[in-house]
Scaffold this motif. Structure first.
Motif, PDB file in Angstrom:
ATOM      1  N   ASN A   1     -21.550 -40.686  30.633  1.00  0.00           N
ATOM      2  CA  ASN A   1     -20.307 -41.356  31.104  1.00  0.00           C
ATOM      3  C   ASN A   1     -20.202 -40.753  32.435  1.00  0.00           C
ATOM      4  OD1 ASN A   1     -18.182 -43.244  30.999  1.00  0.00           O
ATOM      5  ND2 ASN A   1     -16.901 -41.343  30.713  1.00  0.00           N
ATOM      6  N   LYS A   2     -20.346 -39.505  32.712  1.00  0.00           N
ATOM      7  CA  LYS A   2     -20.066 -38.759  34.004  1.00  0.00           C
ATOM      8  C   LYS A   2     -21.199 -39.267  34.975  1.00  0.00           C
ATOM      9  CE  LYS A   2     -17.952 -34.555  32.288  1.00  0.00           C
ATOM     10  NZ  LYS A   2     -18.225 -33.034  32.239  1.00  0.00           N
TER      11      LYS A   2
ATOM     12  N   VAL B   1     -26.273 -46.261  29.554  1.00  0.00           N
ATOM     13  CA  VAL B   1     -25.688 -46.347  30.682  1.00  0.00           C
ATOM     14  C   VAL B   1     -25.475 -47.878  30.894  1.00  0.00           C
ATOM     15  CG1 VAL B   1     -25.905 -45.984  33.447  1.00  0.00           C
ATOM     16  CG2 VAL B   1     -27.009 -44.452  32.052  1.00  0.00           C
ATOM     17  N   GLU B   2     -24.253 -48.651  31.187  1.00  0.00           N
ATOM     18  CA  GLU B   2     -23.956 -49.850  31.064  1.00  0.00           C
ATOM     19  C   GLU B   2     -24.115 -50.474  32.368  1.00  0.00           C
ATOM     20  OE1 GLU B   2     -20.124 -49.859  29.339  1.00  0.00           O
ATOM     21  OE2 GLU B   2     -20.879 -49.312  27.203  1.00  0.00           O
TER      22      GLU B   2
ATOM     23  N   GLN C   1     -22.682 -42.348  34.800  1.00  0.00           N
ATOM     24  CA  GLN C   1     -21.918 -43.651  35.300  1.00  0.00           C
ATOM     25  C   GLN C   1     -21.052 -43.532  36.005  1.00  0.00           C
ATOM     26  OE1 GLN C   1     -22.697 -46.669  32.344  1.00  0.00           O
ATOM     27  NE2 GLN C   1     -22.120 -47.725  34.010  1.00  0.00           N
ATOM     28  N   ASN C   2     -19.795 -42.830  36.075  1.00  0.00           N
ATOM     29  CA  ASN C   2     -19.029 -42.796  36.929  1.00  0.00           C
ATOM     30  C   ASN C   2     -19.322 -42.415  38.319  1.00  0.00           C
ATOM     31  OD1 ASN C   2     -17.046 -43.721  35.032  1.00  0.00           O
ATOM     32  ND2 ASN C   2     -16.765 -41.746  34.304  1.00  0.00           N
TER      33      ASN C   2
ATOM     34  N   LYS D   1     -23.172 -38.717  25.024  1.00  0.00           N
ATOM     35  CA  LYS D   1     -22.488 -39.981  25.781  1.00  0.00           C
ATOM     36  C   LYS D   1     -21.638 -39.698  26.584  1.00  0.00           C
ATOM     37  CE  LYS D   1     -23.568 -42.939  21.893  1.00  0.00           C
ATOM     38  NZ  LYS D   1     -23.089 -43.294  20.578  1.00  0.00           N
ATOM     39  N   GLU D   2     -20.728 -38.340  26.649  1.00  0.00           N
ATOM     40  CA  GLU D   2     -19.923 -37.860  27.574  1.00  0.00           C
ATOM     41  C   GLU D   2     -20.607 -37.467  28.916  1.00  0.00           C
ATOM     42  OE1 GLU D   2     -17.315 -33.879  28.266  1.00  0.00           O
ATOM     43  OE2 GLU D   2     -17.193 -34.772  26.324  1.00  0.00           O
TER      44      GLU D   2
END
Length: 178
Positions: free
Chosen positions: A172-173, A28-29, A175-176, A168-169
């Motif tokens: 990403n969810k 997570v960025e 993170q969004n 990673k997908e």
């Protein structure tokens, strides 16, 4: 800066679920990440008699405050006896639910599980959690299961490219959703 917590529903010092949660959190960025260890929360086995005599332990309140103060949750559940939560996680869950029934506060959550075997990498415990957590304001934005932990996770990361891409997908969810 957004904050996330990551933890395993396990108290094993070598918890494979904690390793998975830690790895997922590292993906997570632009967030402040705290990895929790359930061993740092001293909670007696839940029982109504204990609660009536001693009240709710301060560490149950402390964990709940951590949940309130975070923007997102990464949780990797250990699966015991073919499908149930580990005792340590269920005990924490029970104590916190005595404080607030809606204990996840609609925080975006990446729910995961892994296991040493191939039987779905903890799919049974994931299904239990997916059915139960929404009643406690669990906002599960994605889930991920890692089978054969010993083969698929080495040097602190997932080594199977397809499974790593899947995680990673999912991250990403999350993170969004933060």
């Amino acid at each position: 800066m957004k904050k996330i917590i990551a933890f395993a529903g396990s108290n094993s010092k070598q918890s494979i679920n904690k390793q998975l949660a830690t790895y997922a959190a590292s993906l997570v960025e632009n967030v402040e990440t705290t990895v929790l260890d359930l061993n740092d929360f001293d909670l007696p086995l839940y029982g109504m008699d204990h609660e009536n005599e001693h009240g709710i332990p301060k560490d149950a309140h402390r964990f709940l405050e951590i949940l309130k103060s975070t923007d997102g949750i990464i949780l990797s559940l250990a699966e015991h006896n073919g499908g149930a939560y580990s005792v340590v996680f269920k005990n924490l869950f029970d104590w916190m639910s005595r404080i607030e029934g809606k204990l996840f506060f609609k925080k975006p959550m990446l729910l995961m599980a892994t296991s040493p075997g191939g039987r779905g990498g903890g799919l049974s415990v994931l299904e239990i959690a997916k059915g139960r957590f929404p009643f406690h304001d669990g906002n599960i934005v994605e889930s991920f299961s890692l089978p054969f932990f010993g083969e698929n996770f080495k040097e602190n990361k997932i080594v199977d490219n397809a499974l790593d891409a899947q995680l990673k997908e999912a991250v990403n969810k999350l993170q969004n959703s933060l």
